[in-house]
Write a protein that holds these residues in place. Structure first.
Motif, PDB file in Angstrom:
ATOM      1  N   GLY A 202      19.727  65.166  -4.656  1.00  0.00           N
ATOM      2  CA  GLY A 202      19.832  66.338  -3.781  1.00  0.00           C
ATOM      3  C   GLY A 202      18.491  67.017  -3.625  1.00  0.00           C
ATOM      4  O   GLY A 202      17.559  66.762  -4.388  1.00  0.00           O
ATOM      5  N   GLN A 203      18.405  67.855  -2.612  1.00  0.00           N
ATOM      6  CA  GLN A 203      17.176  68.624  -2.394  1.00  0.00           C
ATOM      7  C   GLN A 203      17.511  69.967  -1.735  1.00  0.00           C
ATOM      8  O   GLN A 203      18.530  70.103  -1.077  1.00  0.00           O
ATOM      9  N   ILE A 204      16.611  70.918  -1.960  1.00  0.00           N
ATOM     10  CA  ILE A 204      16.790  72.261  -1.406  1.00  0.00           C
ATOM     11  C   ILE A 204      16.188  72.311  -0.006  1.00  0.00           C
ATOM     12  O   ILE A 204      15.061  71.864   0.209  1.00  0.00           O
ATOM     13  N   ASN A 205      16.933  72.853   0.964  1.00  0.00           N
ATOM     14  CA  ASN A 205      16.471  73.027   2.339  1.00  0.00           C
ATOM     15  C   ASN A 205      16.315  74.508   2.636  1.00  0.00           C
ATOM     16  O   ASN A 205      17.187  75.315   2.274  1.00  0.00           O
ATOM     17  N   ARG A 206      15.258  74.860   3.309  1.00  0.00           N
ATOM     18  CA  ARG A 206      15.042  76.247   3.733  1.00  0.00           C
ATOM     19  C   ARG A 206      14.875  76.267   5.246  1.00  0.00           C
ATOM     20  O   ARG A 206      13.984  75.637   5.792  1.00  0.00           O
ATOM     21  N   ASN A 207      15.757  76.988   5.902  1.00  0.00           N
ATOM     22  CA  ASN A 207      15.700  77.131   7.352  1.00  0.00           C
ATOM     23  C   ASN A 207      15.714  78.614   7.681  1.00  0.00           C
ATOM     24  O   ASN A 207      16.769  79.252   7.656  1.00  0.00           O
ATOM     25  N   GLU A 208      14.524  79.178   7.959  1.00  0.00           N
ATOM     26  CA  GLU A 208      14.352  80.603   8.194  1.00  0.00           C
ATOM     27  C   GLU A 208      14.882  81.373   6.983  1.00  0.00           C
ATOM     28  O   GLU A 208      14.378  81.226   5.888  1.00  0.00           O
ATOM     29  N   ASN A 209      15.919  82.178   7.152  1.00  0.00           N
ATOM     30  CA  ASN A 209      16.443  82.965   6.040  1.00  0.00           C
ATOM     31  C   ASN A 209      17.631  82.316   5.347  1.00  0.00           C
ATOM     32  O   ASN A 209      18.257  82.930   4.477  1.00  0.00           O
ATOM     33  N   VAL A 210      17.975  81.068   5.737  1.00  0.00           N
ATOM     34  CA  VAL A 210      19.121  80.369   5.168  1.00  0.00           C
ATOM     35  C   VAL A 210      18.624  79.287   4.219  1.00  0.00           C
ATOM     36  O   VAL A 210      17.799  78.452   4.591  1.00  0.00           O
ATOM     37  N   THR A 211      19.158  79.306   2.993  1.00  0.00           N
ATOM     38  CA  THR A 211      18.792  78.313   1.987  1.00  0.00           C
ATOM     39  C   THR A 211      20.025  77.523   1.597  1.00  0.00           C
ATOM     40  O   THR A 211      21.104  78.089   1.381  1.00  0.00           O
ATOM     41  N   SER A 212      19.884  76.203   1.504  1.00  0.00           N
ATOM     42  CA  SER A 212      21.029  75.358   1.152  1.00  0.00           C
ATOM     43  C   SER A 212      20.579  74.232   0.238  1.00  0.00           C
ATOM     44  O   SER A 212      19.389  73.916   0.145  1.00  0.00           O
ATOM     45  N   LEU A 213      21.564  73.632  -0.433  1.00  0.00           N
ATOM     46  CA  LEU A 213      21.324  72.495  -1.312  1.00  0.00           C
ATOM     47  C   LEU A 213      22.084  71.297  -0.744  1.00  0.00           C
ATOM     48  O   LEU A 213      23.316  71.327  -0.636  1.00  0.00           O
ATOM     49  N   LEU A 214      21.368  70.263  -0.343  1.00  0.00           N
ATOM     50  CA  LEU A 214      21.973  69.074   0.260  1.00  0.00           C
ATOM     51  C   LEU A 214      22.175  68.020  -0.827  1.00  0.00           C
ATOM     52  O   LEU A 214      21.209  67.556  -1.438  1.00  0.00           O
ATOM     53  N   LEU A 215      23.426  67.657  -1.076  1.00  0.00           N
ATOM     54  CA  LEU A 215      23.778  66.703  -2.130  1.00  0.00           C
ATOM     55  C   LEU A 215      24.126  65.349  -1.515  1.00  0.00           C
ATOM     56  O   LEU A 215      24.741  65.284  -0.442  1.00  0.00           O
TER      57      LEU A 215
END
Length: 339
Positions: A190-203
């Motif tokens: 998995g890796q952490i994604n940052r899109n503007e003010n939204v942060t997510s973890l893609l598994l």
């Protein structure tokens, strides 16, 4: 004809730079130490350290310049007096008030510079400073360290066995939304994604368990994205007008503004006051420049501190008026009456 303005300005510039530069370096070191203390909470490199220091430069100048001006003014006038250069100018028919005009003009220019720094530059630099800290703190929350328990990604507890570059390996995530519902995720990568003010973890490639009351559900997945739904403070930039508009309803902001205004006026208000005790006849009067610098700066900063604690716009006007009248009265009584 003697160029009094050029002569006085030249002497003042030399004296001012020899005082201002050491003060600036010393106070800069204090600010650098304060900034370095942030490394215990956030990770910053040398470039970011210098960037934070650049945001502090307006504040360093604001607190350094008034004291430097008063000290330089006292030193240049006392040195010219002891070298009998002021006596020579008096002998040429120049009055003490005329000699002081160039320094009064410099004081006015310095006051305008201080007002610009305190009311325009400092609010912006402080906002940049706070925004940088907020950004680094949010990044620190996402700094997942392999092998450590109890780490959080938003409202999720997360464990990572290994990490290569930006990819996590062997990930376990646990989330308890309430007393009855629990979630459990396991993923190979998995890796952490940052899109503007939204942060997510893609598994990638894993499975998930969801428990609710007496029911257990299992799901296999190729990819799943987990979003950080924790409250984000964020930092909202304000324009200069909106930044100081709080002073109308907020007494703390209003008194802070009064403090800045009075400190900004120190150069122009100090000219006659300092000259009253430093434009002397060296045959009959002693050099007390250090005492003059100390008492003058203490006097001004006591008034400024009082305005910051209890001030009102009316008290500011009264304070400025009293100091201006006092300086001219002392100058007339001690200097212009004789020269």
């Amino acid at each position: 004809m003697v160029n009094v303005k050029g002569y006085m300005s030249s002497n003042f510039t030399k004296s001012f730079l020899t005082i201002f530069l050491p003060f600036f370096i010393i106070i800069s070191l204090v600010f650098l130490v304060r900034i370095s203390a942030l490394t215990s909470k956030i990770q910053i490199n040398i470039q970011e350290l210098l960037l934070l220091y650049s945001y502090s430069i307006p504040e360093v100048i604001f607190y350094t310049l008034p004291l430097s001006f008063v000290a330089a003014l006292a030193n240049v006038l006392i040195n010219l007096s002891q070298a009998n250069e002021l006596i020579a100018l008096y002998a040429l028919g120049l009055k003490s008030k005329k000699i002081l005009r160039s320094l009064l003009l410099l004081g006015l220019l310095f006051s305008l510079l201080l007002a610009t720094i305190s009311l325009l530059a400092m609010p912006l630099s402080k906002q940049f400073y706070k925004a940088f800290k907020e950004e680094k703190r949010s990044e620190a929350k996402l700094n997942i360290v392999p092998g450590e328990l109890g780490q959080k990604f938003g409202n999720y507890y997360m464990y990572v066995k290994d990490k290569t570059d930006d990819t996590f390996h062997d990930i376990v995530i646990y989330n308890r939304t309430n007393k009855a519902d629990e979630q459990f995720f396991s993923s190979q990568t998995g890796q952490i994604n940052r899109n503007e003010n939204v942060t997510s973890l893609l598994l990638h490639k894993g499975y998930a368990y969801t428990y609710a009351d007496t029911r257990l559900q299992q799901a296999d997945y190729e990819t799943v994205e987990v979003f950080d739904n924790s409250p984000q403070k964020g930092f909202q930039f304000k324009s200069i007008i909106s930044y100081w508009s709080d002073a109308q309803s907020n007494k703390k902001s209003m008194r802070r503004m009064l403090f800045f205004i009075f400190i900004s006026l120190i150069p122009v208000l100090s000219v006659y006051l300092v000259a009253s005790f430093t434009m002397i006849n060296p045959r009959y009067q002693s050099n007390r420049s250090f005492l003059v610098i100390f008492i003058t700066t203490l006097f001004f900063y006591m008034i400024a501190s009082s305005l910051e604690k209890w001030g009102t716009p009316l008290l500011l006007v009264i304070a400025v008026f009293i100091v201006a009248i006092l300086g001219q009265w002392l100058f007339k009584k001690r200097v212009s009456k004789y020269f």
